[in-house]
Write a protein that holds these residues in place. Sequence first.
Motif, PDB file in Angstrom:
ATOM      1  N   LEU A 266      47.062   8.098  81.332  1.00 43.63           N
ATOM      2  CA  LEU A 266      46.164   8.655  82.355  1.00 43.63           C
ATOM      3  C   LEU A 266      46.677   8.344  83.757  1.00 43.63           C
ATOM      4  N   ILE A 267      47.250   7.155  83.937  1.00 42.90           N
ATOM      5  CA  ILE A 267      47.788   6.788  85.249  1.00 42.90           C
ATOM      6  C   ILE A 267      48.984   7.677  85.601  1.00 42.90           C
ATOM      7  N   THR A 268      49.875   7.910  84.630  1.00 44.84           N
ATOM      8  CA  THR A 268      51.034   8.770  84.903  1.00 44.84           C
ATOM      9  C   THR A 268      50.603  10.204  85.196  1.00 44.84           C
ATOM     10  N   ARG A 269      49.562  10.670  84.492  1.00 48.68           N
ATOM     11  CA  ARG A 269      49.082  12.027  84.761  1.00 48.68           C
ATOM     12  C   ARG A 269      48.469  12.110  86.152  1.00 48.68           C
ATOM     13  N   TYR A 270      47.762  11.073  86.566  1.00 51.66           N
ATOM     14  CA  TYR A 270      47.162  11.046  87.901  1.00 51.66           C
ATOM     15  C   TYR A 270      48.245  11.077  88.984  1.00 51.66           C
ATOM     16  N   ILE A 271      49.312  10.313  88.757  1.00 47.85           N
ATOM     17  CA  ILE A 271      50.417  10.282  89.737  1.00 47.85           C
ATOM     18  C   ILE A 271      51.063  11.662  89.855  1.00 47.85           C
ATOM     19  N   LYS A 273      49.735  14.503  89.169  1.00 44.25           N
ATOM     20  CA  LYS A 273      48.794  15.471  89.754  1.00 44.25           C
ATOM     21  C   LYS A 273      48.742  15.317  91.268  1.00 44.25           C
ATOM     22  N   LYS A 274      48.805  14.091  91.743  1.00 48.89           N
ATOM     23  CA  LYS A 274      48.760  13.851  93.180  1.00 48.89           C
ATOM     24  C   LYS A 274      50.074  14.233  93.855  1.00 48.89           C
ATOM     25  N   ARG A 275      51.168  14.016  93.126  1.00 45.89           N
ATOM     26  CA  ARG A 275      52.491  14.349  93.668  1.00 45.89           C
ATOM     27  C   ARG A 275      53.212  15.260  92.675  1.00 45.89           C
ATOM     28  N   PRO A 276      53.052  16.584  92.808  1.00 48.95           N
ATOM     29  CA  PRO A 276      53.631  17.530  91.839  1.00 48.95           C
ATOM     30  C   PRO A 276      55.128  17.363  91.613  1.00 48.95           C
ATOM     31  N   ARG A 277      55.856  16.861  92.609  1.00 46.70           N
ATOM     32  CA  ARG A 277      57.297  16.685  92.432  1.00 46.70           C
ATOM     33  C   ARG A 277      57.612  15.618  91.376  1.00 46.70           C
ATOM     34  N   LEU A 278      56.637  14.774  91.102  1.00 47.89           N
ATOM     35  CA  LEU A 278      56.824  13.720  90.105  1.00 47.89           C
ATOM     36  C   LEU A 278      56.258  14.144  88.743  1.00 47.89           C
ATOM     37  N   PHE A 279      56.296  15.448  88.463  1.00 43.71           N
ATOM     38  CA  PHE A 279      55.751  15.964  87.208  1.00 43.71           C
ATOM     39  C   PHE A 279      56.410  15.324  86.002  1.00 43.71           C
ATOM     40  N   ALA A 283      55.305  14.031  82.060  1.00 46.36           N
ATOM     41  CA  ALA A 283      55.965  14.743  80.964  1.00 46.36           C
ATOM     42  C   ALA A 283      56.685  13.771  80.031  1.00 46.36           C
ATOM     43  N   ALA A 284      57.288  12.745  80.614  1.00 46.97           N
ATOM     44  CA  ALA A 284      58.036  11.776  79.803  1.00 46.97           C
ATOM     45  C   ALA A 284      57.145  10.670  79.246  1.00 46.97           C
ATOM     46  N   ALA A 285      55.920  10.564  79.757  1.00 49.78           N
ATOM     47  CA  ALA A 285      55.038   9.456  79.363  1.00 49.78           C
ATOM     48  C   ALA A 285      54.743   9.419  77.862  1.00 49.78           C
ATOM     49  N   PRO A 286      54.419  10.553  77.194  1.00 48.86           N
ATOM     50  CA  PRO A 286      54.136  10.480  75.749  1.00 48.86           C
ATOM     51  C   PRO A 286      55.300   9.936  74.933  1.00 48.86           C
ATOM     52  N   ASN A 399      56.985  22.932  81.823  1.00 49.27           N
ATOM     53  CA  ASN A 399      58.125  23.844  81.850  1.00 49.27           C
ATOM     54  C   ASN A 399      58.232  24.548  83.201  1.00 49.27           C
ATOM     55  N   PHE A 400      57.103  24.987  83.708  1.00 49.00           N
ATOM     56  CA  PHE A 400      57.043  25.670  85.003  1.00 49.00           C
ATOM     57  C   PHE A 400      57.454  24.725  86.130  1.00 49.00           C
ATOM     58  N   ASN A 401      56.878  23.521  86.129  1.00 48.20           N
ATOM     59  CA  ASN A 401      57.169  22.558  87.194  1.00 48.20           C
ATOM     60  C   ASN A 401      58.611  22.058  87.132  1.00 48.20           C
ATOM     61  N   ALA A 402      59.204  22.091  85.927  1.00 50.07           N
ATOM     62  CA  ALA A 402      60.592  21.643  85.781  1.00 50.07           C
ATOM     63  C   ALA A 402      61.587  22.675  86.288  1.00 50.07           C
ATOM     64  N   GLY A 403      61.079  23.860  86.644  1.00 47.96           N
ATOM     65  CA  GLY A 403      61.940  24.874  87.242  1.00 47.96           C
ATOM     66  C   GLY A 403      62.607  25.810  86.260  1.00 47.96           C
ATOM     67  N   CYS A 404      61.965  26.065  85.110  1.00 44.86           N
ATOM     68  CA  CYS A 404      62.570  26.970  84.128  1.00 44.86           C
ATOM     69  C   CYS A 404      62.756  28.360  84.727  1.00 44.86           C
TER      70      CYS A 404
END
Length: 654
Positions: A266-271, A273-279, A283-286, A399-404
Amino acid sequence: MKAGEGRVSSSGCSNMIENDLEMASVHKVSVRPPESMLHCIEGAVKETLFPDDPFRQFKNQPAKRKCFLGVQYLFPILEWAPKYSLKIFKSDLISGITIASLAIPQGISYAKLANLPPILGLYSSFVPPLIYAMLGSSRDLAVGTVAVVSLLIGSLIAKEISPAQNPQLALHLALTATFFAGIFQASMGIFRLGFVIDFLSHATIVGFMAGAATVVSLQQLKGILGLQHFTTETDIVSAMRSVWGQTHKWRWETIVLGISFLSFLLITRYISKKRPRLFWISAAAPLTTVILSSVLVYATHAEKHGVEIVGHLKSGLNPLTVESFMFEGKYLKTLVKTGLIIGIITLTEGIAVGRTFALFKNYNIDGNKEMIAIGMMNIVGSCTSCYITTGAFSRSAVNFNAGCKTAVSNIVMAIAVMITLLFLTPLFHYTPLVVLSSIIISAMLGLIDIPAAYHLWKVDKVDFLVCMGAYVGVVFGNIEIGLIIAVTISLLRLILHVSRPHTAVLGNIPNTTVYRNAEQYPDAARVPGILILRIDAPIYFSNASYLRERIMRWIMDEEERLAKMKEDTLQYVIIDMAPVTTVDTSGIRMLEELKKTVELTGLQLALSNPGSDLMEKLEKAKFTEFLGPNWLFLTVGEGVAVCSSLLQARKLNG
């Protein structure tokens, strides 16, 4: 004054005025040239099944070119593959590896949610993405298993058999249901029936997804609390009874482990969400949690202290499962029903997700082609040990945020999963089930869209009721009940709109020839002696009686208003027919009865701006002759001008 006294239809002098009035300035309402029945049917079929006109590209093309375009239409990969470049591949490579890191742990988690062997989650992330990459039209859709449908297929099959007691039969039923879902989805695309899924409105989807996410999260309390036995029912009451009825069986080891990793997710998802560049962090958290928890369990031998683990995952690629299909026996009805339900849900989610991200990049996706692509990947998938898959929102967002750039990201993901299946499955042996539950809960919390529900409440209370109906039905009943409640409320709303259409009194906007709703525009002036009405819907058997009664009430209200204000009596009723796209025989009969009723009160009925379809039917029914051609006007303004001239002429003639 008695009914009809001094009014148009009861005065011989009025008839003379009407006959002598110069009407050359009034435009005649025309009827379009007659068309053959075959041409009308072709037009109706085209607008219903081919609104996007997919055959336009084949016009005036040589035979060889038509053949190539046809193959290209069936396989969209042929459109962009010739233009593919190394620069584009770099973006797709990064995107594919990123979504693979999310797909692998989610695949294992969601398979457990469907009461299926965990390895099926990996199988389902290998073959279907390859099929979609060839047939799909979305550049951003990341294909794989999804939690809601995993729970749905698991719960529907669990009503027939016990997956724990007969896991092999449960597997066969899930694969057969997936096959039926694929057949249904592909058939809808082939026969251009995409409009069917439009009956699942946005409000329904918001409520349904939130309810399903709540139910899925409740089911994961079994893993978080370390319980061995849990209810197979999906409603909140059964889940809470199962939780609080076994407090003495809660295991503190799994609770601590589950809450710790859930907090991390949840903390990684919050980060992110607040900073989209850190998507990439979320994504890697699971996968990170899977690795860390597996190392922790291995190092501490936690599996010997009550922490359940995934266990052995066999290596190797998808085995063929065609022989596992069950087309006969007592389960066939359940399988067809399950395939239909999960087919509709996965189509709705996949197409909705695809259209969402296509909008961001300003390109279009073909809904019917998407149905064929999703259907074919489930047909092929069911033959290769895969259960139902679709475009997942969480993975597509990553996938979208990673620039596919293209669907190659799905191919890269599939290759990464293939490598995992061939060489890395032993690494998941010590993965604790509680961490898989944490991954599922973390993903599900993102589907509970409270701002969207609040937006529905502000904009449309009925849509909010539909949303809450779906949510309450899913949470307190089951997924089927939630869908039935939401669709029923939506259909009741549709029926209400059709049977009780809106009507309005129009007034003149000062210093213009524009006539608008007098309630919406308070400055719009009523025309003395003339009542102008507008019907805002087609006229059918279901609303004809209501419209007749409503128009007569408008007339009585207007007469009372004029009498109270001591103004000139009402003489003419003009109905603006512009919004009336069509009429059936019941509607035509209603108009005939309305004319007779209006004339009995001494008024004259007139129609303005009837559309081509409406005018054609009125001509065939000879209603235009019955009404009188002089009482059909091209615009409301021309009708008002004629009626006002008649009123002035009557005053001059005493």
